[in-house]
Design an enzyme around this catalytic site. Structure first.
Site, PDB file in Angstrom:
ATOM      1  N   ASP A 163       0.825  -1.200   0.000  1.00 35.06           N
ATOM      2  CA  ASP A 163       0.000   0.000   0.000  1.00 35.06           C
ATOM      3  C   ASP A 163       0.867   1.261   0.000  1.00 35.06           C
ATOM      4  OD1 ASP A 163      -2.709   1.200   0.430  1.00 35.06           O
ATOM      5  OD2 ASP A 163      -1.805   1.875   2.305  1.00 35.06           O
ATOM      6  N   GLU A 192       1.827   0.172  -4.927  1.00 35.53           N
ATOM      7  CA  GLU A 192       0.800   1.132  -5.318  1.00 35.53           C
ATOM      8  C   GLU A 192       1.422   2.520  -5.440  1.00 35.53           C
ATOM      9  OE1 GLU A 192      -3.456   2.939  -3.694  1.00 35.53           O
ATOM     10  OE2 GLU A 192      -1.776   2.564  -2.326  1.00 35.53           O
TER      11      GLU A 192
END
Length: 613
Positions: A332, A361
């Site tokens: 993330d 990400e």
């Protein structure tokens, strides 16, 4: 997970002249266990408890020795560095503690045997299609864990932002559905403990990095899911966060050091300006605000420049890979933590597991910013990454624009033409939508034909595809982002649901058509080697038609995407360089065979995927 014994009966040893405490002071030992035979022989234990800073640990276990004990400013912590030699065997390691020369506590810490082939585990790759699941919203397999005593947020299925009761058991019991659809990997949004007051279902506010949230199940249930998925040919990818934790994490009430958390004294929100990391003219104040600022007040920003924190986070990632037998990690908010730490974190994981895969990400619509983070990129500032894969947000944005309103296939063509910026564009993960954006069906104004074109493109272009749960049955959302509705419950995942997407009961004809369409493409893709790793050759879009080829030494595929409202005639001489020696093409969607001479008819607003012979 190994349980730490916290209490034992008091007794006196008159001959030795000491009395053991009736209650152990050490409340946390993390990681709770480790494995013999790891490539990196070192592991650092975080110990936390009341006034344990002057405890002195010792170990008498063959092959295991203490290399260093670190005492920090908070007397409630100790950090103990162990070296686990190649001669060490699996077993119970007894750690004894003394204080002022007298024994005070003893704890058993497990060394485990690794699974066969653990170091060589294979990560996900382009032959896979990832199924992204938000666990709280997929299926409620165990209603008994909907509410757990001692955890703050309770069940409220009527609240789009509340906990709805989906869990690991719900995923496990529907592995056959996932396999039958043709998915070969599942990526779960985080399932670790999020003991927050509200809005905890999404999993991104971790309050215990070594424990599954009891409302999702247990650590063992998570591992059982991984084992059963693997037995069905489905890999498991874990969503991880090293940028922040939840504000209710146990250490937030008793921080080890003053710099454990960035901006611990006063809340500072990040500016979210990711360009500061590459900007040669950047203000240091702007850069610090980005890297050290918090997402929101409930997500404290972790300081990876603190070496103890850095070691803790890296070990935690390795622990879960080993414990679950993971095939990949989705990291993330990859640019937000300290960038030098992220390079080391990735390198440490890949050194331990050379065939593994990690996707980061970086939510940016410009390829140059995404490419910056990929392994092999020669950046002007000298930054070197070891990250193999990234989420291809630029291509997702281009595809959405191309297929909605007055968009053009040139949006997609122009983004793919910038693949020269990536060291390896084939390693990117491509997707029509995810858990943080409006559903693709909503993005495309619920145009079913555009939906089919989008999925045909994602499943045949370069990269590894990822689809979001429910996309196969046209789950939708508002056009404007609304997370609670984007992550709606999968129909059929709860007892009493009037519609069941798993069995097809109650689905509309259009939903059934969509599901069959996606299933057919996914099942075909399993053996389509040209799509897995073949060269991509595309042609400048003409007249609303986008044509490209995928080819390896075993297979040649022609993909024709027509976004026009009417049937189109396509002259084949435009593609003569790719059609030499080709006599016919088999339509993978309906089995019909087309003669590849002169020209062909392309149906209106439909994909045409041909296996060429």
């Amino acid at each position: 997970m190994t349980k730490i014994s916290r209490y034992f009966l008091p007794f006196c040893c008159i001959l030795c002249g000491f009395q053991l405490y009736s209650q152990n002071k050490i409340a946390h030992i993390e990681p709770p266990n480790w494995w013999v035979g790891m490539k990196n022989p070192k592991v650092q234990l975080l110990l936390h408890g009341s006034k344990i800073g002057d405890f002195n640990p010792s170990i008498d276990y063959p092959g295991v020795r203490i290399e260093r004990v670190t005492k920090v400013e908070n007397p409630n912590y100790l950090f103990v560095d162990l070296r686990i030699g190649s001669e060490a065997k699996a077993g119970a390691v007894k750690i004894n503690f003394t204080q002022a020369g007298k024994p005070v506590e003893s704890h058993t810490w497990q060394l485990l045997q690794r699974e066969p082939g653990a170091a060589e585990r294979k990560g996900f790759d382009n032959s896979d299609v990832l199924y992204l699941i938000t666990p709280d919203r997929f299926a409620n397999g165990d209603p008994k864990n909907d509410e757990v005593s001692g955890l703050r947020e309770k069940l409220n299925r009527s609240n789009p932002g509340g906990r709805h009761g989906g869990d690991i058991e719900g995923i496990r019991t529907h592995l056959d559905y996932i396999s039958d659809m043709g998915f070969t990997a599942v990526w779960l949004n985080p399932v670790l403990e999020n003991d927050m007051q509200s809005y905890s279902y999404h999993g991104y506010s971790t309050t215990d990095f070594y424990k599954v949230d009891p409302r999702f199940g247990t650590n063992e249930a998570y591992r059982q899911l991984a084992k059963e998925a693997n037995a069905k040919g489905i890999k498991l990818i874990m969503d991880m966060i090293v940028n922040h934790c939840g504000s209710e994490h146990w250490w937030m009430k008793d921080l080890p050091t003053h710099d454990w958390i960035n901006n611990a004294a006063a809340y500072v929100e990040t500016n979210h300006k990711k360009a500061v990391l590459q900007d040669p003219h950047v203000s240091q104040a702007d850069l610090k605000r980005f890297t050290d600022g918090w997402f929101v007040p409930t997500m404290p920003d972790l300081n990876q420049r603190n070496e103890l924190m850095a070691t803790y986070l890296t070990q935690n990632s390795i622990w879960w890979v080993e414990y679950l037998g993971l095939a990949g990690i989705r990291m993330d908010t990859y640019p937000y933590p300290d960038m030098n730490y992220m390079a080391e974190w990735t390198r440490s994981l890949m050194e331990e597991y050379p065939n593994f895969n990690i996707v980061g990400e970086e939510w940016h619509e410009t390829p140059a910013y995404v490419a910056y983070w990929q392994k092999g990129k020669m950046n002007p500032n000298g930054y070197e990454s070891d990250l193999k894969s990234l989420m291809d947000f630029p291509l997702q944005t281009a595809m959405s624009k191309a297929l909605s309103g007055n968009g053009s296939w040139n949006e997609v063509y122009n983004i793919l033409a910038q693949d020269f910026l990536y060291p390896n564009p084939d390693d990117l993960v491509v997707f029509p939508d995810n858990h943080d954006m409006s559903r693709i069906f909503a993005q495309l104004r619920e145009d079913f034909a555009a939906y089919q074109l989008a999925h045909a493109f994602v499943l045949t272009t370069r990269g590894t595809p990822q689809l979001y749960y429910g996309s196969e049955i046209l789950m939708t959302s508002p056009a404007e982002r609304n997370d609670g509705i984007i992550r709606s419950d999968f129909p059929g995942g709860w007892a009493g649901d009037p519609v069941n997407g798993f069995t097809g009961a109650g689905l509309t004809e259009k939903q059934k058509t969509a599901q069959d369409f996606v299933r057919k493409l996914l099942q075909w893709r399993k053996t389509a080697t040209a799509v897995h790793g073949g060269k991509l050759v595309h042609f400048i879009p003409r007249n609303g038609l986008y044509v490209y080829f995928r080819q390896d030494d075993r297979q040649r595929i022609m993909v024709i995407l027509n976004k026009n409202e009417a049937e189109q005639t396509l002259p084949l001489d435009w593609f003569s360089e790719m059609l030499q020696g080709v006599s016919n093409g088999k339509n993978v969607l309906d089995g019909s065979v087309l003669k590849m001479t002169g020209e062909i008819k392309v149906p209106a607003k439909m994909p045409l995927i041909l296996e060429l012979n």
